[in-house]
Design a protein around this motif. Structure first.
Motif, PDB file in Angstrom:
ATOM      1  N   LEU A  84     -11.325-102.560  83.048  1.00  0.00           N
ATOM      2  CA  LEU A  84     -11.937-101.331  82.555  1.00  0.00           C
ATOM      3  C   LEU A  84     -12.098-101.411  81.041  1.00  0.00           C
ATOM      4  O   LEU A  84     -11.299-102.057  80.356  1.00  0.00           O
ATOM      5  N   THR A  85     -13.112-100.763  80.529  1.00  0.00           N
ATOM      6  CA  THR A  85     -13.402-100.800  79.099  1.00  0.00           C
ATOM      7  C   THR A  85     -12.440 -99.915  78.327  1.00  0.00           C
ATOM      8  O   THR A  85     -12.351 -98.713  78.588  1.00  0.00           O
ATOM      9  N   THR A  86     -11.727-100.501  77.379  1.00  0.00           N
ATOM     10  CA  THR A  86     -10.798 -99.752  76.531  1.00  0.00           C
ATOM     11  C   THR A  86     -11.564 -98.710  75.724  1.00  0.00           C
ATOM     12  O   THR A  86     -12.650 -98.984  75.217  1.00  0.00           O
ATOM     13  N   GLY A  87     -10.985 -97.518  75.640  1.00  0.00           N
ATOM     14  CA  GLY A  87     -11.606 -96.427  74.889  1.00  0.00           C
ATOM     15  C   GLY A  87     -12.477 -95.513  75.721  1.00  0.00           C
ATOM     16  O   GLY A  87     -12.848 -94.438  75.263  1.00  0.00           O
ATOM     17  N   MET A  88     -12.813 -95.934  76.946  1.00  0.00           N
ATOM     18  CA  MET A  88     -13.693 -95.119  77.799  1.00  0.00           C
ATOM     19  C   MET A  88     -12.914 -93.977  78.449  1.00  0.00           C
ATOM     20  O   MET A  88     -11.777 -94.159  78.874  1.00  0.00           O
ATOM     21  N   PRO A  89     -13.550 -92.795  78.559  1.00  0.00           N
ATOM     22  CA  PRO A  89     -12.917 -91.701  79.288  1.00  0.00           C
ATOM     23  C   PRO A  89     -12.873 -92.023  80.781  1.00  0.00           C
ATOM     24  O   PRO A  89     -13.774 -92.682  81.309  1.00  0.00           O
ATOM     25  N   VAL A  90     -11.819 -91.563  81.440  1.00  0.00           N
ATOM     26  CA  VAL A  90     -11.644 -91.845  82.856  1.00  0.00           C
ATOM     27  C   VAL A  90     -11.053 -90.617  83.550  1.00  0.00           C
ATOM     28  O   VAL A  90     -10.319 -89.844  82.938  1.00  0.00           O
TER      29      VAL A  90
ATOM     30  N   ARG B  21      -8.000 -93.023  92.989  1.00  0.00           N
ATOM     31  CA  ARG B  21      -9.430 -93.260  92.809  1.00  0.00           C
ATOM     32  C   ARG B  21      -9.736 -92.986  91.343  1.00  0.00           C
ATOM     33  O   ARG B  21      -9.220 -92.039  90.766  1.00  0.00           O
ATOM     34  N   TYR B  22     -10.560 -93.846  90.750  1.00  0.00           N
ATOM     35  CA  TYR B  22     -10.894 -93.633  89.350  1.00  0.00           C
ATOM     36  C   TYR B  22     -12.404 -93.602  89.157  1.00  0.00           C
ATOM     37  O   TYR B  22     -13.158 -94.225  89.888  1.00  0.00           O
ATOM     38  N   LYS B  23     -12.807 -92.838  88.136  1.00  0.00           N
ATOM     39  CA  LYS B  23     -14.208 -92.748  87.731  1.00  0.00           C
ATOM     40  C   LYS B  23     -14.253 -92.946  86.230  1.00  0.00           C
ATOM     41  O   LYS B  23     -13.621 -92.211  85.481  1.00  0.00           O
ATOM     42  N   MET B  24     -14.989 -93.958  85.809  1.00  0.00           N
ATOM     43  CA  MET B  24     -15.222 -94.179  84.386  1.00  0.00           C
ATOM     44  C   MET B  24     -16.413 -93.300  84.011  1.00  0.00           C
ATOM     45  O   MET B  24     -17.454 -93.347  84.670  1.00  0.00           O
ATOM     46  N   LEU B  25     -16.260 -92.520  82.961  1.00  0.00           N
ATOM     47  CA  LEU B  25     -17.296 -91.562  82.584  1.00  0.00           C
ATOM     48  C   LEU B  25     -18.032 -92.023  81.333  1.00  0.00           C
ATOM     49  O   LEU B  25     -17.418 -92.494  80.375  1.00  0.00           O
ATOM     50  N   TYR B  26     -19.337 -91.885  81.363  1.00  0.00           N
ATOM     51  CA  TYR B  26     -20.177 -92.185  80.207  1.00  0.00           C
ATOM     52  C   TYR B  26     -20.969 -90.918  79.933  1.00  0.00           C
ATOM     53  O   TYR B  26     -22.006 -90.676  80.540  1.00  0.00           O
TER      54      TYR B  26
ATOM     55  N   ARG C 115     -22.356 -88.813  82.926  1.00  0.00           N
ATOM     56  CA  ARG C 115     -22.644 -89.727  84.037  1.00  0.00           C
ATOM     57  C   ARG C 115     -21.418 -90.535  84.409  1.00  0.00           C
ATOM     58  O   ARG C 115     -20.564 -90.819  83.579  1.00  0.00           O
ATOM     59  N   ILE C 116     -21.371 -90.924  85.679  1.00  0.00           N
ATOM     60  CA  ILE C 116     -20.306 -91.801  86.154  1.00  0.00           C
ATOM     61  C   ILE C 116     -20.781 -93.235  85.957  1.00  0.00           C
ATOM     62  O   ILE C 116     -21.787 -93.655  86.517  1.00  0.00           O
ATOM     63  N   ALA C 117     -20.052 -93.994  85.145  1.00  0.00           N
ATOM     64  CA  ALA C 117     -20.442 -95.368  84.838  1.00  0.00           C
ATOM     65  C   ALA C 117     -19.914 -96.355  85.871  1.00  0.00           C
ATOM     66  O   ALA C 117     -20.555 -97.359  86.162  1.00  0.00           O
ATOM     67  N   GLU C 118     -18.732 -96.068  86.431  1.00  0.00           N
ATOM     68  CA  GLU C 118     -18.103 -96.993  87.369  1.00  0.00           C
ATOM     69  C   GLU C 118     -17.070 -96.230  88.174  1.00  0.00           C
ATOM     70  O   GLU C 118     -16.448 -95.291  87.679  1.00  0.00           O
ATOM     71  N   THR C 119     -16.894 -96.610  89.420  1.00  0.00           N
ATOM     72  CA  THR C 119     -15.847 -96.023  90.257  1.00  0.00           C
ATOM     73  C   THR C 119     -15.047 -97.143  90.903  1.00  0.00           C
ATOM     74  O   THR C 119     -15.516 -98.278  90.990  1.00  0.00           O
ATOM     75  N   GLY C 120     -13.858 -96.809  91.352  1.00  0.00           N
ATOM     76  CA  GLY C 120     -13.032 -97.801  92.030  1.00  0.00           C
ATOM     77  C   GLY C 120     -11.778 -97.185  92.607  1.00  0.00           C
ATOM     78  O   GLY C 120     -11.503 -95.996  92.419  1.00  0.00           O
TER      79      GLY C 120
ATOM     80  N   LYS D 153      -3.303 -82.541  95.229  1.00  0.00           N
ATOM     81  CA  LYS D 153      -3.972 -83.665  94.583  1.00  0.00           C
ATOM     82  C   LYS D 153      -3.762 -83.499  93.089  1.00  0.00           C
ATOM     83  O   LYS D 153      -3.876 -82.405  92.549  1.00  0.00           O
ATOM     84  N   LEU D 154      -3.431 -84.607  92.418  1.00  0.00           N
ATOM     85  CA  LEU D 154      -3.271 -84.602  90.972  1.00  0.00           C
ATOM     86  C   LEU D 154      -4.527 -85.201  90.352  1.00  0.00           C
ATOM     87  O   LEU D 154      -4.911 -86.319  90.677  1.00  0.00           O
ATOM     88  N   MET D 155      -5.167 -84.442  89.483  1.00  0.00           N
ATOM     89  CA  MET D 155      -6.336 -84.895  88.739  1.00  0.00           C
ATOM     90  C   MET D 155      -5.869 -85.181  87.308  1.00  0.00           C
ATOM     91  O   MET D 155      -5.237 -84.337  86.676  1.00  0.00           O
ATOM     92  N   ILE D 156      -6.169 -86.386  86.836  1.00  0.00           N
ATOM     93  CA  ILE D 156      -5.772 -86.800  85.492  1.00  0.00           C
ATOM     94  C   ILE D 156      -7.032 -87.158  84.712  1.00  0.00           C
ATOM     95  O   ILE D 156      -7.887 -87.891  85.200  1.00  0.00           O
ATOM     96  N   TYR D 157      -7.129 -86.633  83.500  1.00  0.00           N
ATOM     97  CA  TYR D 157      -8.262 -86.913  82.616  1.00  0.00           C
ATOM     98  C   TYR D 157      -7.707 -87.546  81.354  1.00  0.00           C
ATOM     99  O   TYR D 157      -6.779 -87.025  80.741  1.00  0.00           O
ATOM    100  N   GLY D 158      -8.242 -88.694  80.989  1.00  0.00           N
ATOM    101  CA  GLY D 158      -7.733 -89.374  79.810  1.00  0.00           C
ATOM    102  C   GLY D 158      -8.650 -90.487  79.373  1.00  0.00           C
ATOM    103  O   GLY D 158      -9.843 -90.512  79.687  1.00  0.00           O
ATOM    104  N   CYS D 159      -8.056 -91.440  78.650  1.00  0.00           N
ATOM    105  CA  CYS D 159      -8.798 -92.538  78.055  1.00  0.00           C
ATOM    106  C   CYS D 159      -8.066 -93.843  78.336  1.00  0.00           C
ATOM    107  O   CYS D 159      -6.837 -93.888  78.291  1.00  0.00           O
ATOM    108  N   VAL D 160      -8.825 -94.904  78.613  1.00  0.00           N
ATOM    109  CA  VAL D 160      -8.234 -96.215  78.851  1.00  0.00           C
ATOM    110  C   VAL D 160      -7.710 -96.750  77.515  1.00  0.00           C
ATOM    111  O   VAL D 160      -8.458 -96.838  76.549  1.00  0.00           O
ATOM    112  N   VAL D 161      -6.421 -97.089  77.476  1.00  0.00           N
ATOM    113  CA  VAL D 161      -5.832 -97.607  76.240  1.00  0.00           C
ATOM    114  C   VAL D 161      -5.520 -99.099  76.332  1.00  0.00           C
ATOM    115  O   VAL D 161      -5.357 -99.767  75.307  1.00  0.00           O
ATOM    116  N   ARG D 162      -5.427 -99.624  77.565  1.00  0.00           N
ATOM    117  CA  ARG D 162      -5.142-101.049  77.752  1.00  0.00           C
ATOM    118  C   ARG D 162      -5.647-101.435  79.129  1.00  0.00           C
ATOM    119  O   ARG D 162      -5.564-100.665  80.078  1.00  0.00           O
ATOM    120  N   SER D 163      -6.196-102.656  79.252  1.00  0.00           N
ATOM    121  CA  SER D 163      -6.726-103.086  80.536  1.00  0.00           C
ATOM    122  C   SER D 163      -6.735-104.601  80.632  1.00  0.00           C
ATOM    123  O   SER D 163      -6.878-105.288  79.630  1.00  0.00           O
TER     124      SER D 163
END
Length: 131
Positions: free
Chosen positions: A63-69, A30-35, A38-43, A86-96
């Motif tokens: 997904l928008t490149t550069g956005m935190p996820v 499950r992913y959450k795009m963060l702005y 705020r949560i900008a998008e989930t999927g 459960k593994l929680m991963i925090y990072g940034c989209v680098v390619r989509s």
């Protein structure tokens, strides 16, 4: 399913440019795009491979490149052969693209997950009122 990709087996003398070993782990994610806060998008999607430096996974949209996820996935191994993780991963989209994305991992943490126990007998006290 966990599979280790051996870079020595690459065809035509192609050498892998990545310096981290990738594991072919296919798990629901499950992913959450963060702005900001705020949560900008989930999927939902599925991981295709993961390393200590990044994750490649399927997505429902581009997904928008550069956005935190924030990614959340059930870890395929139990803690002490008993406790789901459960593994929680925090990072940034680098390619989509339209169907998948790569995230560079900035930090991660393992969390324990609660178990879903079947309902048991109700424990309670029977009270009788008398006059």
């Amino acid at each position: 399913m966990i599979e280790i990709q051996d870079d020595s087996l690459l065809r035509n003398s192609e050498r892998e440019r990545r310096n981290k070993r990738r594991f072919q782990i296919e798990q629901e994610v499950r992913y959450k795009m963060l702005y900001g806060q705020r949560i900008a998008e989930t999927g939902n999607g599925k991981t295709m491979n993961i390393s200590s430096g990044g994750v490649w996974f399927s997505t429902q949209s581009m997904l928008t490149t550069g956005m935190p996820v924030e990614l959340s996935m059930t870890w395929p191994v139990l803690l002490n052969d008993n406790c789901p993780m459960k593994l929680m991963i925090y990072g940034c989209v680098v390619r989509s693209n339209e169907r998948s994305a790569a995230v560079a991992i900035e930090r991660y943490e393992f969390r324990t997950q609660g178990r879903n126990f079947p309902p048991g007998p109700q424990l309670g006290v029977e009270v009788q009122l008398t006059n």
